[in-house]
Design a protein around this motif. Structure first.
Motif, PDB file in Angstrom:
ATOM      1  N   ALA A 123       0.818  -1.216   0.000  1.00  0.00           N
ATOM      2  CA  ALA A 123       0.000   0.000   0.000  1.00  0.00           C
ATOM      3  C   ALA A 123       0.850   1.263   0.000  1.00  0.00           C
ATOM      4  N   GLY A 124       0.580   2.147  -0.961  1.00  0.00           N
ATOM      5  CA  GLY A 124       1.273   3.425  -1.016  1.00  0.00           C
ATOM      6  C   GLY A 124       2.749   3.329  -1.299  1.00  0.00           C
ATOM      7  N   ARG A 125       3.227   2.120  -1.578  1.00  0.00           N
ATOM      8  CA  ARG A 125       4.648   1.909  -1.836  1.00  0.00           C
ATOM      9  C   ARG A 125       4.849   1.222  -3.182  1.00  0.00           C
ATOM     10  N   ARG A 126       4.029   0.208  -3.451  1.00  0.00           N
ATOM     11  CA  ARG A 126       4.044  -0.455  -4.748  1.00  0.00           C
ATOM     12  C   ARG A 126       2.650  -0.544  -5.363  1.00  0.00           C
ATOM     13  N   ILE A 133       4.280   7.316   5.781  1.00  0.00           N
ATOM     14  CA  ILE A 133       3.472   6.354   6.537  1.00  0.00           C
ATOM     15  C   ILE A 133       3.578   4.958   5.953  1.00  0.00           C
ATOM     16  N   TYR A 134       3.638   4.879   4.613  1.00  0.00           N
ATOM     17  CA  TYR A 134       3.426   3.596   3.940  1.00  0.00           C
ATOM     18  C   TYR A 134       4.734   2.839   3.689  1.00  0.00           C
ATOM     19  N   ARG A 135       5.329   2.419   4.789  1.00  0.00           N
ATOM     20  CA  ARG A 135       6.549   1.611   4.750  1.00  0.00           C
ATOM     21  C   ARG A 135       6.427   0.433   5.711  1.00  0.00           C
ATOM     22  N   SER A 136       5.201   0.054   5.967  1.00  0.00           N
ATOM     23  CA  SER A 136       4.945  -0.958   6.997  1.00  0.00           C
ATOM     24  C   SER A 136       5.133  -2.367   6.455  1.00  0.00           C
ATOM     25  N   VAL A 145      -3.684   1.329  16.161  1.00  0.00           N
ATOM     26  CA  VAL A 145      -3.141   2.675  16.361  1.00  0.00           C
ATOM     27  C   VAL A 145      -3.315   3.505  15.095  1.00  0.00           C
ATOM     28  N   PHE A 146      -2.994   2.918  13.940  1.00  0.00           N
ATOM     29  CA  PHE A 146      -3.163   3.614  12.659  1.00  0.00           C
ATOM     30  C   PHE A 146      -4.635   3.954  12.428  1.00  0.00           C
ATOM     31  N   ARG A 147      -5.511   3.003  12.683  1.00  0.00           N
ATOM     32  CA  ARG A 147      -6.937   3.233  12.460  1.00  0.00           C
ATOM     33  C   ARG A 147      -7.461   4.347  13.364  1.00  0.00           C
ATOM     34  N   ALA A 148      -7.030   4.344  14.606  1.00  0.00           N
ATOM     35  CA  ALA A 148      -7.487   5.364  15.540  1.00  0.00           C
ATOM     36  C   ALA A 148      -7.026   6.751  15.112  1.00  0.00           C
ATOM     37  N   GLU A 149      -5.812   6.814  14.594  1.00  0.00           N
ATOM     38  CA  GLU A 149      -5.234   8.119  14.234  1.00  0.00           C
ATOM     39  C   GLU A 149      -5.698   8.620  12.878  1.00  0.00           C
ATOM     40  N   HIS A 150      -5.820   7.721  11.895  1.00  0.00           N
ATOM     41  CA  HIS A 150      -6.057   8.159  10.518  1.00  0.00           C
ATOM     42  C   HIS A 150      -7.460   7.869   9.996  1.00  0.00           C
TER      43      HIS A 150
END
Length: 397
Positions: A325-328, A368-371, A380-385
């Protein structure tokens, strides 16, 4: 017995070959730099080594419905993109900014769909929207110019989109085209038209190997029959066919049933993707795979890896590649919104307002998208974004 040998990578100091031995892919490296680079490439080569290819001819290796044929211009471009992306990932770890290319671009060409899937990732809207043929052609052109080597047509149900064959024919030689379908609208004539237009592969999605359960999850009686008939039509047309399964707690114990169905249907590949709490599933964070479920999937993949149907587990591959996601991977909605992937409902721009490359750069700059894992499964991501955006949307009404 070795049937053929294919070059899958080359530079001045290093070459990688794939041979077919006993029906399995075996990789071999040669060159002055091989002793040094082998250590770093073990994980990547492991994606190929010991795997069943979906098709082999005298001069072409079709490793997967997800990978361009070897050799081909599309495959050469994919290797170039992956090399650039691997370098970028190394630079990120050193704290150095670097950009990547989108390798896969998914275009949801329409929201129209006769089904009502309980886990559909496409958000429900009041008005069913479709992108126009000129708009989609422009997205294809921009995507390929940015480095994309796989254009994926999605929906809704893309088979009911008038002009799908024209879009497939527009995808240039430097990329492959694939499509996700429930089978609804996938007639014998449609399958042949897509093959004639140059489509590489068709992904037919199944949620259960049992007809009644699959129809229940899809919200429409008869959709299982549509899927199985569509698979047959595509195979008759000479297309590569992937049976695509979203693995969830409600079907994790049907893995062998899916395999047996895939084998009896004669498909080339059986792909598994892990359910994501998004779209109609967004408030079901607890209804995702547990560590025990992952163990069952891993054991199944290992046990079935040498059978007649190639098994492709995206969760397993992500252990090596990280999340795309967001990387490739990039996704465009029927409204023209550009998302990091089909599962992350965060628009970073719209194709009606600005070039795709500018939106891609904006996504890259977030950092963000390097996970290594799916961010939508990260509370945590869902709560924030995600929750914050939902609240902002409610307050703006």
């Amino acid at each position: 017995m070795t049937v053929a040998k294919f070059e899958i990578y080359r530079n001045l100091l290093f070459k990688v070959y794939a041979s077919i031995d006993g029906g399995l892919v075996r990789t071999q490296t040669t060159g002055l730099a091989a002793p040094v680079l082998n250590h770093f490439l073990d994980d990547m080569l492991g994606i190929f080594d010991g795997q069943i290819p979906v098709r082999v001819t005298d001069d072409t290796l079709y490793f997967s419905t997800w990978v361009p044929p070897i050799p081909s211009l599309a495959y050469d471009r994919l290797v170039h993109s992956q090399t650039k992306n691997m370098i970028a990932q190394t630079l990120w770890k050193l704290g150095i900014p670097a950009s990547t290319n989108p390798e896969q671009v998914t275009i949801s060409i329409t929201e129209e769909c006769p089904n009502r899937c309980i886990h559909c990732a496409l958000p429900d809207t009041k008005h069913k929207t479709s992108l126009s043929i000129p708009e989609i052609k422009d997205i294809i052109d921009q995507s390929v110019n940015m480095g994309a080597t796989q254009i994926i047509f999605d929906g809704g149900e893309p088979m009911i989109y008038e002009g799908l064959e024209e879009l497939v024919a527009h995808v240039p030689e430097g990329a492959i085209s694939t499509v996700f379908t429930s089978g609804s609208g996938l007639t014998r004539e449609k399958a042949q038209a897509l093959a004639d237009a140059g489509m590489f592969a068709v992904n037919v999605s199944l949620d259960s190997p049992k007809e009644g359960e699959h129809d229940r999850i899809r919200g429409r009686e008869g959709v299982f029959s549509d899927a199985m008939a569509g698979i047959g039509y595509c195979l008759d047309a000479g297309l590569l066919v992937d049976m695509y399964v979203v693995v969830a707690p409600h079907n994790i114990h049907d893995l062998d049933g899916f395999y047996e169905l895939a084998e009896s249907a004669g498909v080339h590949e059986l792909s598994f993707y892990e359910i994501v709490p998004t779209g109609r599933w967004i408030d079901r964070e607890k209804d995702i795979l547990s560590p025990e479920h992952h163990r069952l999937l891993d054991e199944f993949v290992e046990r079935r890896s040498s059978g007649p149907v190639r098994v492709f587990s995206i969760p397993d591959v992500m252990k090596t590649t990280g999340c795309f996601a967001g990387r490739r991977w990039l996704h465009v909605t029927p409204q023209g919104n550009v998302l990091p992937c089909a599962c992350i409902p965060i628009p970073y721009g719209n194709i009606h307002d600005e070039p795709l490359k500018d939106i891609w750069r904006r996504i890259q700059k977030t950092g963000i998208y390097r996970s290594p894992d799916c961010l939508m499964r990260d509370n945590v991501f869902r709560a924030e974004h995600i929750r914050t955006r939902d609240l902002e949307a409610e307050q703006s009404l």
